[in-house]
Structure formats: structure tokens, C-alpha cells
Write a protein that holds these residues in place. Sequence first.
Motif, short mmCIF file in Angstrom:
data_model
loop_
_atom_site.label_atom_id
_atom_site.label_comp_id
_atom_site.label_asym_id
_atom_site.label_seq_id
_atom_site.Cartn_x
_atom_site.Cartn_y
_atom_site.Cartn_z
N THR A 23 39.44 28.12 82.53
CA THR A 23 38.26 28.42 83.34
C THR A 23 38.38 29.81 83.95
OG1 THR A 23 37.90 26.08 83.83
CG2 THR A 23 36.86 27.67 85.31
N ARG A 24 39.57 30.12 84.45
CA ARG A 24 39.80 31.47 85.00
C ARG A 24 39.55 32.53 83.93
NH1 ARG A 24 45.64 32.29 86.27
NH2 ARG A 24 45.62 32.31 84.01
N VAL A 32 32.97 36.89 86.78
CA VAL A 32 32.69 35.92 87.84
C VAL A 32 33.95 35.72 88.67
CG1 VAL A 32 32.14 33.48 88.24
CG2 VAL A 32 30.90 34.77 86.50
N THR A 33 33.80 35.63 89.99
CA THR A 33 34.92 35.33 90.87
C THR A 33 34.81 33.88 91.34
OG1 THR A 33 33.80 36.05 92.89
CG2 THR A 33 35.03 37.73 91.65
N GLY A 34 35.85 33.41 92.00
CA GLY A 34 35.83 32.05 92.52
C GLY A 34 37.20 31.41 92.46
N TYR A 35 37.22 30.12 92.18
CA TYR A 35 38.49 29.41 92.07
C TYR A 35 38.31 28.17 91.21
CZ TYR A 35 36.63 26.32 95.76
OH TYR A 35 35.86 25.45 96.50
N GLY A 50 28.81 35.20 91.11
CA GLY A 50 28.53 36.37 90.29
C GLY A 50 27.06 36.46 89.96
N GLU A 51 26.75 37.27 88.97
CA GLU A 51 25.37 37.37 88.51
C GLU A 51 24.95 36.01 87.94
OE1 GLU A 51 24.70 40.60 85.84
OE2 GLU A 51 25.66 42.05 87.18
N SER A 52 23.71 35.65 88.17
CA SER A 52 23.23 34.32 87.75
C SER A 52 23.50 34.02 86.29
CB SER A 52 21.73 34.19 88.02
OG SER A 52 21.51 33.96 89.38
N PHE A 87 39.39 35.64 90.82
CA PHE A 87 39.34 34.22 90.49
C PHE A 87 40.72 33.64 90.70
CE2 PHE A 87 38.91 30.28 88.28
CZ PHE A 87 37.57 29.96 88.44
N GLU A 88 40.80 32.63 91.55
CA GLU A 88 42.09 32.07 91.96
C GLU A 88 42.27 30.66 91.42
OE1 GLU A 88 41.64 32.24 96.18
OE2 GLU A 88 41.57 34.42 96.20
N LEU A 89 43.52 30.30 91.19
CA LEU A 89 43.85 28.93 90.80
C LEU A 89 44.50 28.25 91.99
CD1 LEU A 89 45.33 29.42 87.23
CD2 LEU A 89 42.99 28.92 87.90
#
Length: 90
Positions: A23-24, A32-35, A50-52, A87-89
Motif C-alpha cells: 500500500t505504501r 499520496v501521503t498517509g499511513y 492527496g489529489e482526489s 506515507f508511514e507504516l
Amino acid sequence: MHDRCLKAWVTGRVQGVGFRAATRDQALTAGVTGYARNLPDGRVEVLLCGESSAVDRVVRWLWQGPPASRVTHVECEQAEDPPPGTFELG
């Protein structure tokens, strides 16, 4: 720039099969960033910012996952979480 943040909960055989790392990789490729983190109930929780169109692309991929996974359900909702810088795990 983050147009949108979405939180997803992925159900199925998604722990112990490389789902979070894959996924990362998908998220970073899409910008896209996130976790992605394992939950005690066996699901994986994913935050995507991120962007849609990029967020949508990663969400579509969540339904597939890496080859060893077997996704049975993806539940999504808009998120108000502050977007992380990468993007973090977890």
C-alpha cells in the motif's frame, strides 16, 4: 497539496501478507501521503491524502492488494486527519 483525505478499513487476509508495504508503494507512486497500520481485529486501516484522482486510484488498488492478500471488503469515509508529510507504516 492535499485535495482530499480518506480513511479506509480493509478486511480479509490483509495482515502478514505484505499489504501495508505494498500500500505504501502504491501511495508513494501516486504521490499520496498517509499511513497503513494493522488493527487488532485483523483489518488494516489506511489514511490516504492527496489529489482526489490519486487517492481514488489507491483506493481502487486496495480492493486488489498484493498477490498474497485476499481483500473481502473496503470501507471508506472522508477523514479530517491532518495529512502527514510522507506515507508511514504503523
